[in-house]
Design a protein around this motif. Structure first.
Motif, PDB file in Angstrom:
ATOM      1  N   GLU A  99      33.534  48.640  58.112  1.00 40.94           N
ATOM      2  CA  GLU A  99      33.154  49.257  59.379  1.00 40.94           C
ATOM      3  C   GLU A  99      34.317  50.022  59.993  1.00 40.94           C
ATOM      4  N   ASN A 100      33.945  51.002  60.816  1.00 41.96           N
ATOM      5  CA  ASN A 100      34.884  51.723  61.681  1.00 41.96           C
ATOM      6  C   ASN A 100      34.455  51.498  63.128  1.00 41.96           C
ATOM      7  N   SER A 101      35.425  51.201  63.956  1.00 42.05           N
ATOM      8  CA  SER A 101      35.112  50.923  65.355  1.00 42.05           C
ATOM      9  C   SER A 101      35.801  51.946  66.252  1.00 42.05           C
ATOM     10  N   ASN A 102      34.981  52.687  67.003  1.00 46.09           N
ATOM     11  CA  ASN A 102      35.491  53.640  67.996  1.00 46.09           C
ATOM     12  C   ASN A 102      36.486  54.643  67.403  1.00 46.09           C
ATOM     13  N   ILE A 103      36.050  55.359  66.399  1.00 47.38           N
ATOM     14  CA  ILE A 103      36.868  56.434  65.853  1.00 47.38           C
ATOM     15  C   ILE A 103      36.386  57.769  66.428  1.00 47.38           C
ATOM     16  N   THR A 104      37.221  58.788  66.324  1.00 43.84           N
ATOM     17  CA  THR A 104      36.881  60.092  66.894  1.00 43.84           C
ATOM     18  C   THR A 104      36.920  61.172  65.822  1.00 43.84           C
ATOM     19  N   ALA A 105      36.170  62.219  66.064  1.00 44.67           N
ATOM     20  CA  ALA A 105      36.162  63.390  65.192  1.00 44.67           C
ATOM     21  C   ALA A 105      36.187  64.636  66.071  1.00 44.67           C
ATOM     22  N   HIS A 106      36.883  65.677  65.586  1.00 43.61           N
ATOM     23  CA  HIS A 106      37.009  66.926  66.317  1.00 43.61           C
ATOM     24  C   HIS A 106      36.575  68.072  65.415  1.00 43.61           C
ATOM     25  N   TRP A 107      35.994  69.105  66.019  1.00 41.60           N
ATOM     26  CA  TRP A 107      35.652  70.297  65.247  1.00 41.60           C
ATOM     27  C   TRP A 107      35.439  71.480  66.189  1.00 41.60           C
ATOM     28  N   PHE A 108      35.450  72.666  65.611  1.00 44.98           N
ATOM     29  CA  PHE A 108      35.135  73.906  66.329  1.00 44.98           C
ATOM     30  C   PHE A 108      33.796  74.441  65.849  1.00 44.98           C
ATOM     31  N   GLU A 109      33.128  75.174  66.738  1.00 46.65           N
ATOM     32  CA  GLU A 109      31.861  75.806  66.386  1.00 46.65           C
ATOM     33  C   GLU A 109      31.856  77.272  66.828  1.00 46.65           C
ATOM     34  N   LEU A 110      31.448  78.145  65.937  1.00 47.84           N
ATOM     35  CA  LEU A 110      31.137  79.524  66.297  1.00 47.84           C
ATOM     36  C   LEU A 110      29.639  79.596  66.546  1.00 47.84           C
ATOM     37  N   THR A 111      29.228  80.135  67.681  1.00 44.99           N
ATOM     38  CA  THR A 111      27.820  80.083  68.076  1.00 44.99           C
ATOM     39  C   THR A 111      27.263  81.480  68.328  1.00 44.99           C
ATOM     40  N   THR A 112      25.963  81.584  68.171  1.00 41.70           N
ATOM     41  CA  THR A 112      25.223  82.776  68.569  1.00 41.70           C
ATOM     42  C   THR A 112      23.804  82.337  68.897  1.00 41.70           C
ATOM     43  N   GLY A 113      23.122  83.125  69.739  1.00 39.92           N
ATOM     44  CA  GLY A 113      21.768  82.717  70.094  1.00 39.92           C
ATOM     45  C   GLY A 113      21.169  83.590  71.178  1.00 39.92           C
ATOM     46  N   LEU A 114      20.047  83.100  71.705  1.00 44.74           N
ATOM     47  CA  LEU A 114      19.264  83.848  72.679  1.00 44.74           C
ATOM     48  C   LEU A 114      18.621  82.870  73.650  1.00 44.74           C
ATOM     49  N   ALA A 134      22.478  78.966  67.123  1.00 42.82           N
ATOM     50  CA  ALA A 134      22.884  78.731  65.736  1.00 42.82           C
ATOM     51  C   ALA A 134      24.389  78.495  65.722  1.00 42.82           C
ATOM     52  N   ARG A 135      24.841  77.556  64.868  1.00 40.95           N
ATOM     53  CA  ARG A 135      26.236  77.132  64.897  1.00 40.95           C
ATOM     54  C   ARG A 135      26.842  77.118  63.492  1.00 40.95           C
ATOM     55  N   PHE A 136      28.069  77.573  63.403  1.00 35.26           N
ATOM     56  CA  PHE A 136      28.883  77.410  62.198  1.00 35.26           C
ATOM     57  C   PHE A 136      30.022  76.480  62.568  1.00 35.26           C
ATOM     58  N   LYS A 137      30.064  75.289  61.950  1.00 36.90           N
ATOM     59  CA  LYS A 137      30.982  74.226  62.359  1.00 36.90           C
ATOM     60  C   LYS A 137      32.113  74.065  61.346  1.00 36.90           C
ATOM     61  N   VAL A 138      33.310  73.890  61.878  1.00 37.92           N
ATOM     62  CA  VAL A 138      34.503  73.686  61.045  1.00 37.92           C
ATOM     63  C   VAL A 138      35.168  72.384  61.490  1.00 37.92           C
ATOM     64  N   ARG A 139      35.161  71.392  60.599  1.00 35.96           N
ATOM     65  CA  ARG A 139      35.713  70.074  60.953  1.00 35.96           C
ATOM     66  C   ARG A 139      37.230  70.097  60.928  1.00 35.96           C
ATOM     67  N   LEU A 140      37.839  69.433  61.922  1.00 37.59           N
ATOM     68  CA  LEU A 140      39.292  69.340  62.012  1.00 37.59           C
ATOM     69  C   LEU A 140      39.810  67.972  61.592  1.00 37.59           C
ATOM     70  N   SER A 141      39.021  66.932  61.782  1.00 36.31           N
ATOM     71  CA  SER A 141      39.472  65.562  61.526  1.00 36.31           C
ATOM     72  C   SER A 141      39.277  65.185  60.068  1.00 36.31           C
ATOM     73  N   ASN A 142      40.142  64.305  59.588  1.00 37.26           N
ATOM     74  CA  ASN A 142      39.935  63.655  58.290  1.00 37.26           C
ATOM     75  C   ASN A 142      39.994  62.142  58.496  1.00 37.26           C
ATOM     76  N   PHE A 143      39.478  61.414  57.545  1.00 38.98           N
ATOM     77  CA  PHE A 143      39.355  59.964  57.693  1.00 38.98           C
ATOM     78  C   PHE A 143      40.024  59.224  56.536  1.00 38.98           C
ATOM     79  N   GLU A 144      41.132  59.768  56.060  1.00 38.79           N
ATOM     80  CA  GLU A 144      41.808  59.191  54.909  1.00 38.79           C
ATOM     81  C   GLU A 144      42.390  57.815  55.208  1.00 38.79           C
ATOM     82  N   GLU A 145      42.737  57.561  56.472  1.00 39.98           N
ATOM     83  CA  GLU A 145      43.350  56.284  56.831  1.00 39.98           C
ATOM     84  C   GLU A 145      42.327  55.240  57.264  1.00 39.98           C
TER      85      GLU A 145
END
Length: 255
Positions: free
Chosen positions: A172-187, A201-212
């Motif tokens: 299990e993982n308890s209270n971990i965080t993840a960050h990312w950026f999104e480029l958006t477009t829409g109406l 519509a979103r194009f998402k780029v993840r910043l976080s890794n979970f190697e540890e």
């Protein structure tokens, strides 16, 4: 001879004087040109000055939710997601806030492993609206979001080993965080007086890794599969708009 010259001079002077009097009378009788163009120019300058001083004062706030998340909540087993979105306009810029909560459970066909994840997410960022002059305040936009998710997940499994027999395991993982950026477009468009609908519509780029982390997450609330460094997303909104102020309509003088 001198007598004739004097008479001719007097006659010419009389004719010139009469012609000047006629010209003056025509000038007085001719109507003066209207100052519509001058008045309109002054009106334009006043309106432009007002627009410049008030254009960045918000005109309204839109608040809504994602229809796709609601449909998935009521049609998929062991899946719950609700979110709320809001935007406020500053002339051609829209500032957006999105909040969401997701819970999901899944298991293998033989129930030898089960995975659970639950958490919340927050997304913040601006859009540029290309329909800023639309009187209905519609929005055709491109933008950017910074997103943050805080979640916990758990993997429980049954291991049938020939030597050690059946053993149960849990990661299990308890209270971990993840960050990312999104480029958006829409109406976003008005359907009725208070009702709005639209999509993002979103194009998402993840910043976080979970190697540890002890457990590599399977799903990140608000993002998608954790194994994807980039991914896509889509929301279909139903929204209500709360007006803050009215935008004045130019009142030009009638012709």
């Amino acid at each position: 001879m001198l007598k004739y010259l004097i008479s001719a001079s007097l006659l010419l002077a009389c004719l010139i004087s009469s012609a000047q009097d006629l010209k003056d009378e025509e000038t007085e009788d001719k109507p003066k040109p209207k100052k519509e163009k001058t008045v309109k120019a002054k009106t334009d300058s006043v309106i432009n000055a007002l627009d410049s001083s008030t254009m960045y004062i918000p005109t309204g706030v839109r608040i809504g939710t994602d229809v796709i998340s609601i449909v998935k909540t009521f049609t998929k087993d062991e899946y719950t997601e609700f979110n709320i979105t809001a935007d406020i306009d500053f002339h051609k810029y829209l500032f957006n806030v999105e909040l969401g909560r997701m819970e999901q459970s899944m298991s293998t066909d033989n129930d030898s492993a089960a995975y659970e994840v639950k958490g919340s997410y927050l997304k913040l960022g601006p859009d540029i609206n290309f329909l800023v002059k639309d009187p209905d305040r519609s929005a055709l936009f491109v933008g950017l979001r910074y997103a943050l998710s805080s979640f916990s997940d758990n993997l429980s499994y049954i291991n049938n080993d020939p030597t050690y027999g059946v053993t149960n395991g849990n990661l299990e993982n308890s209270n971990i965080t993840a960050h990312w950026f999104e480029l958006t477009t829409g109406l976003k468009v008005q359907i009725a007086k208070p009702l709005w609908m639209g999509y993002t519509a979103r194009f998402k780029v993840r910043l976080s890794n979970f190697e540890e982390e002890e457990l590599m997450p399977h799903t990140i609330p608000g993002y998608g599969l954790a194994e994807d460094n980039v991914t896509w997303g889509f929301n279909y909104w139903i929204m209500f708009r709360i007006p803050i102020r009215k935008v004045p309509v130019p009142d030009y003088p009638k012709k």
